[in-house]
Design a protein around this motif. Structure first.
Motif, mmCIF file in Angstrom:
data_model
loop_
_atom_site.group_PDB
_atom_site.id
_atom_site.type_symbol
_atom_site.label_atom_id
_atom_site.label_comp_id
_atom_site.label_asym_id
_atom_site.label_seq_id
_atom_site.Cartn_x
_atom_site.Cartn_y
_atom_site.Cartn_z
ATOM 1 N N VAL A 195 64.752 -28.298 -70.436
ATOM 2 C CA VAL A 195 65.477 -28.463 -71.585
ATOM 3 C C VAL A 195 66.783 -27.938 -71.608
ATOM 4 C CG1 VAL A 195 65.525 -27.927 -74.196
ATOM 5 C CG2 VAL A 195 63.382 -28.575 -72.995
ATOM 6 N N SER A 196 67.068 -26.924 -70.959
ATOM 7 C CA SER A 196 68.556 -26.165 -70.925
ATOM 8 C C SER A 196 69.342 -27.048 -69.891
ATOM 9 C CB SER A 196 68.180 -24.859 -70.361
ATOM 10 O OG SER A 196 67.613 -23.943 -71.401
ATOM 11 N N MET A 197 68.607 -27.287 -68.725
ATOM 12 C CA MET A 197 69.504 -28.070 -67.912
ATOM 13 C C MET A 197 69.924 -29.482 -68.490
ATOM 14 S SD MET A 197 68.200 -29.688 -64.201
ATOM 15 C CE MET A 197 67.147 -27.880 -64.069
ATOM 16 N N ALA A 198 69.142 -30.184 -69.192
ATOM 17 C CA ALA A 198 69.358 -31.483 -70.022
ATOM 18 C C ALA A 198 70.480 -31.145 -71.033
ATOM 19 C CB ALA A 198 68.187 -31.927 -70.586
ATOM 20 N N VAL A 199 70.265 -30.177 -71.922
ATOM 21 C CA VAL A 199 71.406 -29.752 -73.058
ATOM 22 C C VAL A 199 72.562 -29.393 -72.338
ATOM 23 C CG1 VAL A 199 72.038 -28.240 -74.608
ATOM 24 C CG2 VAL A 199 69.595 -29.076 -74.566
ATOM 25 N N TRP A 211 63.236 -35.503 -72.703
ATOM 26 C CA TRP A 211 63.346 -35.759 -71.181
ATOM 27 C C TRP A 211 62.376 -34.776 -70.520
ATOM 28 C CZ3 TRP A 211 65.191 -32.315 -67.350
ATOM 29 C CH2 TRP A 211 65.737 -33.110 -66.279
ATOM 30 N N ALA A 212 62.273 -33.717 -70.840
ATOM 31 C CA ALA A 212 61.550 -32.640 -70.080
ATOM 32 C C ALA A 212 60.229 -32.887 -70.393
ATOM 33 C CB ALA A 212 61.883 -31.025 -70.890
ATOM 34 N N ARG A 213 59.622 -33.213 -71.459
ATOM 35 C CA ARG A 213 58.232 -33.876 -71.666
ATOM 36 C C ARG A 213 58.008 -34.786 -70.763
ATOM 37 N NH1 ARG A 213 57.060 -38.028 -74.278
ATOM 38 N NH2 ARG A 213 58.899 -38.030 -75.702
ATOM 39 N N ARG A 214 58.803 -35.884 -70.910
ATOM 40 C CA ARG A 214 58.705 -37.067 -69.666
ATOM 41 C C ARG A 214 58.599 -36.654 -68.219
ATOM 42 N NH1 ARG A 214 58.832 -42.091 -71.269
ATOM 43 N NH2 ARG A 214 59.554 -42.868 -69.011
ATOM 44 N N LYS A 215 59.137 -35.719 -67.996
ATOM 45 C CA LYS A 215 59.173 -35.100 -66.563
ATOM 46 C C LYS A 215 57.727 -34.659 -66.320
ATOM 47 C CE LYS A 215 61.280 -31.743 -63.222
ATOM 48 N NZ LYS A 215 62.001 -30.558 -63.350
ATOM 49 N N TYR A 216 57.146 -33.932 -67.222
ATOM 50 C CA TYR A 216 55.789 -33.363 -67.180
ATOM 51 C C TYR A 216 54.813 -34.670 -67.261
ATOM 52 C CZ TYR A 216 51.499 -30.757 -67.691
ATOM 53 O OH TYR A 216 50.143 -30.096 -67.713
ATOM 54 N N GLU A 217 55.106 -35.557 -68.142
ATOM 55 C CA GLU A 217 53.985 -36.707 -68.189
ATOM 56 C C GLU A 217 54.025 -37.505 -66.947
ATOM 57 O OE1 GLU A 217 54.642 -37.359 -72.791
ATOM 58 O OE2 GLU A 217 55.221 -38.962 -71.403
ATOM 59 N N ARG A 218 55.118 -37.781 -66.070
ATOM 60 C CA ARG A 218 55.324 -38.638 -65.106
ATOM 61 C C ARG A 218 54.535 -37.660 -63.676
ATOM 62 N NH1 ARG A 218 60.597 -38.679 -66.466
ATOM 63 N NH2 ARG A 218 61.350 -37.405 -64.623
ATOM 64 N N MET A 219 54.691 -36.314 -63.750
ATOM 65 C CA MET A 219 53.979 -35.747 -62.652
ATOM 66 C C MET A 219 52.447 -35.988 -62.922
ATOM 67 S SD MET A 219 54.157 -31.343 -62.188
ATOM 68 C CE MET A 219 53.063 -31.391 -63.696
ATOM 69 N N LEU A 220 52.098 -36.164 -63.947
ATOM 70 C CA LEU A 220 50.458 -36.605 -64.130
ATOM 71 C C LEU A 220 50.213 -37.952 -64.113
ATOM 72 C CD1 LEU A 220 49.428 -33.873 -66.769
ATOM 73 C CD2 LEU A 220 49.247 -33.836 -64.292
#
Length: 525
Positions: A195-199, A211-220
């Motif tokens: 999140v901090s990186m995106a902000v 964006w951070a949530r989707r990163k975790y979702e894509r991993m699964l």
């Protein structure tokens, strides 16, 4: 089919609710397609089928462009129908998040395209998450508010910018410090780095969360189309939807108010704000279910409409309110120009859901709360659009942090209270460790008084006085025991109440471990 008002979140940790049951979903989707393809209403002079075709095409292309702008390439078959869900870009509990995984899994299974709407037009309601603080003294544990930014309440998520960067950037470290004694590491520590990186790249917090949530979702293996509602509002199909309601504003408001009144009456609600506030109708003005944001401002205002000799005027409340004319000709063009002039029209809850369920989806996934309120949406789709409402799915889950250790039960609290009460009212049943002669004499006296038969009122009155006096003397001798049991019952009650808070299913997904969440989502992976 069971009413959404009868649905309950699973009690057990790791429990999942999916209604209707998975074997019935193919039938639900097939029936929805039939209802929507056979419906005959016109929306701004165009058939429902034509508007749906346009809305789906625009929605998919806008979503693909949105993801591409975030360096994501998602392949989509535009011929496939859509399964849709959505939620505010908040740090919600896992029971909300599971909808995204169900959306992806069920869309694959039934050959649909999964779309998650980011409801960024809704207001920021909090800039903190509840955090459980565990004490060595169980009843002293508590839940505190852990802030990640200063108060930004009242502005929509699409406008929210970080106010306190030091607080925001340090939030992950505070999570790590507060949870240092936990057995499992909260996934929010790593999530917050993303999140901090995106902000830091200039992405607004709400979309950084996504964006951070989707990163975790894509991993699964969960890859849905996503689209902020603020971008959906820029499509022609959305403008057609809005203008249709503008032109039939009074009919919409009257039907809506009737539906809301019926809902309140049916469910015994007294609040005028639940499930939704009424739409105002007065002095030629009619409130419609949209917000207006003025150029350079981020505070939403209710939107009203008035028609004078064919000229459509949009306005905000009050005699000094803003007035915008859509003219008589090409009102759709005039409406669409407002966005380029800095005016933003955004849907409220009812209009967001109607647009999603009626115009872009073949199946919609709700959580439990949204499903209950959609009793009003169903009636509006039926009465205003003359369409049999498409059925929706309800998906939710329960994940608990399990930080409370050995749990007290409500029955143990009741038992402790019963013992303390019984010592007070029946002390003779609870002798001290070493009964004295005085104790034995008082117990013997009490038994004799209880066995004494009194035939007159005066006799019964006298016996009552002696029993009360006897009770007071016994209480003096057993007071220490009573006080001890009373304190034990109070501590058990305090511990139980604290544990109920600690066992809540409403804690943010940030506080759960990645392993715990993966196990929860496994049925949809």
């Amino acid at each position: 089919m069971i009413s959404p008002h009868e649905l309950r979140a699973p009690f057990e940790d790791g429990g999942i609710l999916c209604h209707p049951a998975p074997p019935l979903l193919a039938e639900l989707i097939s029936e929805n397609r039939k209802r929507l393809s056979n419906a005959t209403p016109l929306i701004l002079g165009k058939s429902l089928q034509d508007i749906r075709t346009l809305a789906r095409r625009e929605t998919i292309s806008t979503a693909v462009e949105f993801l591409k702008s975030n360096d994501e390439e998602v392949k989509v078959d535009p011929a496939l129908p859509l399964m849709v869900s959505g939620h505010q870009p908040e740090l919600f509990h896992p029971g909300v998040w599971i909808k995204n995984f169900a959306l992806n899994f069920l869309s694959k299974k039934h050959t649909l395209t999964p779309l998650n709407l980011i409801i960024d037009n809704d207001m920021v309601k909090q800039t903190s998450i509840p955090f459980p603080v565990i004490s060595d003294v169980p009843e002293s544990s508590k839940v505190i508010a852990c802030d990640f930014d200063q108060n930004n309440f009242g502005m929509p998520h699409e406008d929210w910018m970080v106010k306190n960067h030091e607080m925001f950037d340090g939030f992950g470290q505070r999570l790590a410090a507060l949870s240092s004694a936990w057995k499992e590491t909260p996934m929010g520590i790593e999530y917050w780095r993303d999140v901090s990186m995106a902000v830091a790249k200039g992405i607004k917090p709400a979309l950084a969360f996504a964006w951070a949530r989707r990163k975790y979702e894509r991993m699964l293996g969960c890859v849905n189309l996503e689209l902020p509602v603020s971008l959906l509002c820029g499509t022609q199909s959305f403008s057609i939807f809005v203008l249709d309601i503008i032109r039939r504003a009074e009919a919409f408001a009257n039907l809506f108010n009737q539906s809301v009144a019926s809902y309140r009456n049916k469910h015994g609600l007294k609040s005028k704000n639940h499930p939704f506030p009424d739409l105002g109708v007065a002095k030629g003005w009619v409130e419609i279910p949209f917000w207006l944001l003025l150029p350079g401002e981020n505070r939403r205002q209710r939107l009203g409409v008035k028609e004078v000799y064919g000229e459509v005027i949009l306005g905000t409340p009050g005699p000094q309110g803003l007035r915008l004319s859509l003219g008589v000709d090409d009102q759709l063009g005039a409406l669409r120009k407002l966005e380029s002039q800095g005016y933003r029209i955004r849907p409220r809850a009812i209009s967001t859901t109607i647009f999603a369920r009626l115009l872009i989806s073949d199946a919609f996934i709700h959580g439990i709360g949204g499903a209950k309120y959609d009793e009003v949406t169903d009636r509006m789709i039926q009465d205003f659009y003359q369409v049999t409402p498409p059925e929706f799915l309800v998906v939710s889950a329960t994940a608990r942090l399990n930080l409370a250790g050995d749990l007290e039960t409500e029955s143990s609290v009741q038992a402790a209270n019963h013992i303390a009460r019984d010592i007070w009212w029946n002390p003779q049943r609870h002798p001290p460790c070493k009964p004295t002669d005085e104790w034995n004499a008082l117990v013997y006296e009490r038994q004799k008084l209880q066995d004494l038969s009194c035939d007159t009122r005066a006799g019964r009155k006298e016996r009552y006085k002696k029993l009360r006096n006897n009770l007071d003397q016994l209480r003096v001798l057993i007071k220490a025991n009573h006080d001890r049991e009373l304190e034990r019952a109070r501590k058990l009650a305090d511990r139980f109440n604290v544990q109920q808070q600690l066992q809540s299913r409403d804690f943010s997904f940030l506080l759960h471990s990645g392993k715990k969440l993966r196990n929860l989502f496994t049925p949809y992976l």
